[in-house]
Design a protein around this motif. Structure first.
Motif, PDB file in Angstrom:
ATOM      1  N   UNK A 221       0.849  -1.192   0.000  1.00 61.42           N
ATOM      2  CA  UNK A 221       0.000   0.000   0.000  1.00 61.42           C
ATOM      3  C   UNK A 221       0.886   1.243   0.000  1.00 61.42           C
ATOM      4  N   UNK A 222       0.525   2.191  -0.871  1.00 58.80           N
ATOM      5  CA  UNK A 222       1.289   3.437  -0.921  1.00 58.80           C
ATOM      6  C   UNK A 222       0.839   4.337   0.230  1.00 58.80           C
ATOM      7  N   UNK A 356      -2.511  12.500  -5.736  1.00 56.83           N
ATOM      8  CA  UNK A 356      -1.409  12.338  -4.770  1.00 56.83           C
ATOM      9  C   UNK A 356      -0.556  11.179  -5.299  1.00 56.83           C
ATOM     10  N   UNK A 357      -0.396  10.078  -4.538  1.00 57.55           N
ATOM     11  CA  UNK A 357       0.385   8.980  -5.132  1.00 57.55           C
ATOM     12  C   UNK A 357      -0.489   7.762  -5.456  1.00 57.55           C
ATOM     13  N   UNK A 358      -1.777   7.982  -5.572  1.00 57.24           N
ATOM     14  CA  UNK A 358      -2.699   6.871  -5.792  1.00 57.24           C
ATOM     15  C   UNK A 358      -3.135   6.829  -7.269  1.00 57.24           C
ATOM     16  N   UNK A 359      -2.781   5.745  -7.957  1.00 60.85           N
ATOM     17  CA  UNK A 359      -3.144   5.607  -9.376  1.00 60.85           C
ATOM     18  C   UNK A 359      -4.611   5.218  -9.490  1.00 60.85           C
ATOM     19  N   UNK A 360      -5.381   6.093 -10.127  1.00 59.48           N
ATOM     20  CA  UNK A 360      -6.810   5.856 -10.318  1.00 59.48           C
ATOM     21  C   UNK A 360      -7.099   5.512 -11.770  1.00 59.48           C
ATOM     22  N   UNK A 437      -5.169  -5.805  -3.825  1.00 59.78           N
ATOM     23  CA  UNK A 437      -4.556  -4.497  -3.563  1.00 59.78           C
ATOM     24  C   UNK A 437      -5.230  -3.341  -4.281  1.00 59.78           C
ATOM     25  N   UNK A 438      -6.226  -3.612  -5.124  1.00 61.82           N
ATOM     26  CA  UNK A 438      -6.940  -2.520  -5.805  1.00 61.82           C
ATOM     27  C   UNK A 438      -8.281  -2.284  -5.107  1.00 61.82           C
TER      28      UNK A 438
END
Ligand SMILES: [Fe+2]
Length: 482
Positions: A221-222, A356-360, A437-438
């Motif tokens: 997790x980021x 932020x650092x979360x790839x959507x 993890x998604x």
């Protein structure tokens, strides 16, 4: 449309319906000077007609409705935005697909090659074999990467599939004696690309096991240092007589710190909207009876008024849906700026955004209909299960012909990067899960039950907004329907 026939002009059924519902007279259709008028031609005509109409000024009363209390100090205001878009994976401005045979070949080749690369990574005790060479492997065990072109049941109730790779064709068989693999095979759909492992027997691969391209089993997790949050919306449907304004007002009022949990409201730095901002016009037969606003520009003006009523430190990401003013075929380009005039980030569907650092990965979810029609265990009640099937396939819409796909040279529907968050709308029902993890989010709607949904026995969940806090990774749903 007699006037058209007299002039030797033909018109498609869809175009005729749209022209009727939008009160376009035959003489205006004739002014197009075309021998055959399509739905897109009529849309263009409607857009041209509306071009010179003035933008509705924002209703001052609407803006004044949401005044924050004096003690409200939103944390999100303290932070600058960190937002990045991945233009290469968004079709906006790049569409070249015109539906020629070459386009279709290039589209499937791109899909096959990119998914094959993911499938090659699976280790195998069996040697990899191309379908063209398969007859030479009679009696041996092989691994093969294939695309399914047809699925049927044999007389003995086994499942037989026609399959292809880039050069050859073959058949694969799932025997009901192998119960575990046979059950899994019921999840397979036409156009799926998978790796099969099995023995070549009498011109079939008898499959022992198979793998989807899938996500890696786990990912770290980021961690986000900023204590900010994202709200997820979709399917607002401005212009529909079933749009529930008080629920949306409740959400806006909450963002301004006027309702329960103002601390969380103050953390909202981003809003992701996955399409169907408006109800549109001519989307389904007799839609005009269910519209309070029949001018598409005015529907979008209502959306703009909503955006202007939001706190100005919030970044808003906006993708299109099947009710929006873009082409019907997917991938969809961003909604044009002559429709949505507000200062928002307009993206295509699908599109990637790193918040932020979360790839959507944000996609309207139109393919959900073809998934549910193809796989018995899927239903509108659990849209998150459909979304997991997409992640397994690393593809948002694998069933070609299930819903309209424009064959671009690159397959934009393919899930190239593993997303941290997958955001869909379309089915008007909230749904969540976590898969490898998604975080999977379907963000529901602001439209109450339509007559069509009632007939389908489908009950939407209007007014429920999922909110994700990035620092703690906590997801919760706020209910503005109460
Ligand atoms: Fe919708």
């Amino acid at each position: 449309m007699k006037a058209l026939l007299e002039k030797g002009v033909r018109i498609s059924l869809e175009a005729e319906k749209l022209a009727d519902s939008s009160s376009i007279p035959p003489e205006e259709l004739l002014s197009l000077q075309k021998n055959f008028i399509t739905e897109d031609d009529v849309r263009l005509l409607i857009a041209q007609k509306n071009e010179n109409k003035k933008e509705e000024p924002l209703d001052a009363e609407q803006k004044a409705k949401f005044i924050p209390p004096s003690g409200f100090h939103p944390l999100a205001k303290e932070y600058g935005p960190s937002l990045r878009f991945h233009e290469k994976l968004d079709v906006t401005g790049k569409s070249r697909g015109s539906g020629t045979v070459d386009d279709f070949v290039a589209y499937f080749r791109d899909r096959f090659q990119r998914l094959s690369r993911m499938l090659t990574a699976y280790s195998s005790k069996y040697p990899e074999a191309a379908l063209q060479e398969m007859k030479k492997s009679e009696g041996q065990k092989v691994k093969s990467i294939i695309m399914i072109t047809d699925i049927r049941q044999t007389k003995n109730n086994n499942i037989l599939m026609d399959v292809e790779d880039l050069e050859g064709k073959f058949k694969i068989l799932f025997s009901q004696r192998d119960e575990k693999t046979f059950e899994r095979a019921k999840l397979l759909v036409r156009d799926d690309i998978i790796a099969v492992f099995g023995k070549v027997t009498n011109a079939f691969i008898v499959v022992e096991e198979f793998e989807f391209p899938d996500l890696p089993i786990s990912r770290d997790r980021k961690v986000c240092e900023k204590d900010v949050a994202i709200a997820y919306l979709s399917d607002i449907h401005f212009g529909s007589n079933k749009f529930v304004q008080p629920y949306l007002d409740g959400f806006v009022d909450w963002l301004h710190g006027n309702r329960g949990n103002p601390e969380l409201a103050g953390k909202i730095k981003y809003i992701s909207i996955a399409g169907d901002l408006v109800d549109g016009i001519g989307i389904y037969p007799n839609q005009e009876r269910e519209l309070t606003e029949k001018d598409i520009y005015k529907q979008y003006a209502q959306f703009d008024a909503f955006i202007q009523s939001l706190p100005d430190y919030i970044e808003i990401i906006v993708g299109p849906g099947n009710h929006d003013a873009v082409r019907r075929g997917e991938p969809m380009p961003a909604i044009p700026t002559d429709m949505v005039k507000s200062d928002v980030h307009l993206i295509g569907s699908p599109a990637y955004a790193t918040i932020e650092n979360s790839d959507h990965l944000i996609y309207h979810g139109t393919s959900t209909d073809s998934w549910i029609a193809s796989i018995a265990k899927l239903s509108y009640d659990k849209p998150e299960h459909v979304m997991v099937e997409c992640l397994r396939r690393r593809h948002l819409s694998p069933i070609f012909g299930g819903n309209a796909i424009v064959p671009e040279r690159m397959d934009y529907m393919l899930i190239e990067k593993e997303p941290d968050v997958l955001h869909f709308g379309h089915v008007h029902k909230n749904g969540y899960t976590k898969y490898r993890g998604t975080l999977v989010i379907n963000s529901g709607t602001f439209q109450s039950t339509t007559d069509f949904q009632l007939k389908q026995g489908h009950i939407p969940t209007p007014g429920r907004v999922p909110v994700l806090e990035l620092k703690s990774d906590a997801l919760r749903t706020l209910d503005f329907s109460r």
